[in-house]
Design an enzyme around this catalytic site. Structure first.
Site, PDB file in Angstrom:
ATOM      1  CE  LYS A   1     -18.822 -15.805   9.879  1.00 63.85           C
ATOM      2  NZ  LYS A   1     -19.185 -14.800  10.873  1.00 63.85           N
TER       3      LYS A   1
ATOM      4  N   GLY B   1      -7.753  -8.868   1.596  1.00 61.65           N
ATOM      5  CA  GLY B   1      -6.592  -9.065   2.453  1.00 61.65           C
ATOM      6  C   GLY B   1      -6.060 -10.488   2.399  1.00 61.65           C
TER       7      GLY B   1
ATOM      8  NE  ARG C   1      -4.344  -1.439   1.807  1.00 64.87           N
ATOM      9  CZ  ARG C   1      -5.299  -1.715   2.670  1.00 64.87           C
ATOM     10  NH1 ARG C   1      -5.128  -1.459   3.938  1.00 64.87           N
ATOM     11  NH2 ARG C   1      -6.443  -2.231   2.257  1.00 64.87           N
TER      12      ARG C   1
ATOM     13  N   GLY D   1     -12.385  -4.498   1.561  1.00 69.77           N
ATOM     14  CA  GLY D   1     -13.789  -4.113   1.720  1.00 69.77           C
ATOM     15  C   GLY D   1     -14.199  -3.038   0.730  1.00 69.77           C
TER      16      GLY D   1
HETATM   17  P1  ADP Z   1     -10.432 -11.729   1.663  1.00 67.57           P
HETATM   18  O1  ADP Z   1      -9.731 -11.267   2.925  1.00 67.57           O
HETATM   19  O2  ADP Z   1      -9.460 -11.962   0.544  1.00 67.57           O
HETATM   20  O3  ADP Z   1     -11.598 -10.857   1.284  1.00 67.57           O
HETATM   21  P2  ADP Z   1     -12.066 -13.569   3.130  1.00 67.57           P
HETATM   22  O4  ADP Z   1     -11.679 -12.870   4.402  1.00 67.57           O
HETATM   23  O5  ADP Z   1     -13.435 -13.399   2.642  1.00 67.57           O
HETATM   24  O6  ADP Z   1     -11.031 -13.186   1.962  1.00 67.57           O
HETATM   25  O7  ADP Z   1     -11.818 -15.132   3.288  1.00 67.57           O
HETATM   26  C1  ADP Z   1     -10.614 -15.668   3.741  1.00 67.57           C
HETATM   27  C2  ADP Z   1     -10.823 -16.725   4.775  1.00 67.57           C
HETATM   28  O8  ADP Z   1     -11.676 -17.757   4.290  1.00 67.57           O
HETATM   29  C3  ADP Z   1      -9.529 -17.400   5.154  1.00 67.57           C
HETATM   30  O9  ADP Z   1      -9.288 -17.186   6.526  1.00 67.57           O
HETATM   31  C4  ADP Z   1      -9.776 -18.867   4.844  1.00 67.57           C
HETATM   32  O10 ADP Z   1      -9.220 -19.760   5.787  1.00 67.57           O
HETATM   33  C5  ADP Z   1     -11.274 -18.949   4.899  1.00 67.57           C
HETATM   34  N1  ADP Z   1     -11.755 -20.150   4.186  1.00 67.57           N
HETATM   35  C6  ADP Z   1     -11.679 -20.408   2.875  1.00 67.57           C
HETATM   36  N2  ADP Z   1     -12.189 -21.632   2.599  1.00 67.57           N
HETATM   37  C7  ADP Z   1     -12.581 -22.152   3.777  1.00 67.57           C
HETATM   38  C8  ADP Z   1     -13.177 -23.399   4.163  1.00 67.57           C
HETATM   39  N3  ADP Z   1     -13.473 -24.333   3.257  1.00 67.57           N
HETATM   40  N4  ADP Z   1     -13.453 -23.585   5.460  1.00 67.57           N
HETATM   41  C9  ADP Z   1     -13.159 -22.634   6.376  1.00 67.57           C
HETATM   42  N5  ADP Z   1     -12.599 -21.453   6.090  1.00 67.57           N
HETATM   43  C10 ADP Z   1     -12.305 -21.208   4.804  1.00 67.57           C
HETATM   44 MG    MG Z   2     -10.310 -11.401   4.960  1.00 72.43          MG
END
Ligand code: ADP
Ligand code: MG
Length: 396
Positions: free
Chosen positions: A200, A354, A35, A377
């Protein structure tokens, strides 16, 4: 219309520059300074045009002054990239001592304000003390530049309020974020694929709705896909699954059909113990999941399926790992998708989030990604709504 600084002729001015230096840290050590690097073109351009910069950023979520959230290590890192520039950190810009520093600032010097979230007014600008704070901040400069795309989804004093009191412009990073993501959403070259993973589904429902209207392929993985599998009648055992989202998820599936968007879900998955780093998981078809299975990654058949869609696409947006990538045993699906994206040389690819960036940022071929967004976000909200409060504030 936003005027960006490359078209604005800002010269010999005091510039209040809002950046997003909310970098990942371990203690007082910076673990990833992407960043900071992303903002250098804006800083260099403004310095070259003989402006005096006052840089404003936040770090983390402090509650008042807190040593743990000092921006000093970040100022030091910035100084490494700008070794010939004198950099002065000001702890509290509202004091009389500080007033003198602002008065005496010379062309080519940067004043760096300490973590702007040390002031509670930053996040609560509508109160009367908040408005006072906004005016104080604005009074430091002649013009305002926002290069902080990653926090422009927040209604903060330094994002949406200060521009009301100063001539305001977008920075070069802001321009790149808005132009690339905006263009991909408004005029994508088809086929357009979106890969959405993560834990989620509840936090990404609106995003999925929007993408079903735009994309040709909606490629799903991660915990988020489990809820869709469950909604479609597949057993998911003890995997992460948000059963209270089933109705919403079914709406997304219907919405996708209406818009002729193909949803790709895993046909096979890897199950196992997410805390066991020494033992490989087991590949299973999604119809064979037992009550005590935990789905942690996509399987090889799903990888092949997803690769076919990625390789046939011309535009791609990616947010969210498709597995529990904190355990390397379950990072393989995410790695595989990354290398597939890197192989498709004609693909316009946009990646953000992230955890998604953490999963890929140390890999080779990063330059094959068209745009790595500095907003997690903010990127998602920008895709959902087509704009952000901080972007709107630059238009008025
Ligand atoms: P970003 O930060 O890139 O937006 P998210 O925060 O939405 O991504 O998602 C990342 C998280 O999702 C990670 O901590 C990862 O462990 C979790 N994750 C991905 N697949 C699974 C799964 N099958 N079961 C549990 N957690 C998962
Ligand atoms: Mg995340």
């Amino acid at each position: 219309m936003i005027i960006y600084i490359d078209k604005a002729h800002i010269k010999h001015k005091k510039v209040l520059l809002r950046v997003d230096f909310n970098v990942s840290m371990k203690g007082s050590k910076i673990t990833d300074d992407a960043r900071i690097r992303a903002t250098l073109p804006t800083i260099q351009k403004l310095l070259k045009d003989n402006n005096r910069l006052i840089i404003v950023s936040h770090l983390g979520r402090p509650d008042g002054w807190d040593e743990k959230f000092l921006l000093r290590p970040i100022a030091l890192r910035l100084h490494k990239y700008l070794p010939n520039i004198k950099l002065i950190v000001v702890d509290d810009f509202t004091t009389e001592g500080a007033a003198k520093i602002f008065e005496e600032q010379k062309v080519g010097e940067i004043i760096f304000l300490e973590n702007i979230r040390f002031f509670k007014e930053e996040e609560d600008p509508s109160t009367s003390s908040g408005q006072e704070f906004v005016k104080n901040l604005a009074s430091l400069a002649d013009v305002y530049v926002n290069d902080a795309f990653g926090v422009s989804h927040r209604d903060c004093a330094s994002i949406t309020e200060v521009p009301k009191f100063l001539p305001h412009y977008g920075g070069l990073l802001m321009e790149r974020e808005v132009e690339t993501i905006g263009h991909a959403m408004r005029h994508p070259t088809h086929p357009f694929a979106a890969i959405i993973g993560g834990a989620k589904v509840s936090t990404k429902l609106k995003l999925l709705f929007k993408l079903t209207e735009k994309a040709d392929y909606l490629i799903l993985g991660g915990g988020l896909a489990n809820t869709l599998l469950y909604a479609l009648g597949y057993p998911v055992g003890k995997s992460l699954c948000e059963k209270d989202c089933v109705d919403e998820v079914k709406k997304i599936v219907r919405h996708a059909k209406e818009h002729k968007t193909k949803i790709l879900l895993p046909r096979d998955v890897v199950v196992g113990d997410k805390n066991d780093t020494g033992k490989a998981g087991v590949v299973k078809k999604i119809s064979d999941i037992d009550h005590n299975d935990d789905i942690l990654d996509i399987g090889p058949e799903s990888q092949a399926d997803y690769a076919k869609a990625i390789l046939s696409s011309k535009t791609l947006i990616w947010n969210g790992p498709v597995g529990y990538m904190e355990n390397p045993e379950y990072a393989r699906g995410t790695d595989f998708l990354y290398y597939t994206i890197a192989q498709n040389k004609s693909l316009i690819s946009i990646v953000g989030g992230g955890d998604t960036l953490a999963a890929i940022s140390k890999k080779e071929y990063l330059s094959t990604i068209t745009h790595i967004s500095t907003g997690g976000g903010a990127m998602l909200e920008y895709i959902e709504n087509g704009t952000l409060p901080g972007i709107e504030a630059l238009k008025k």
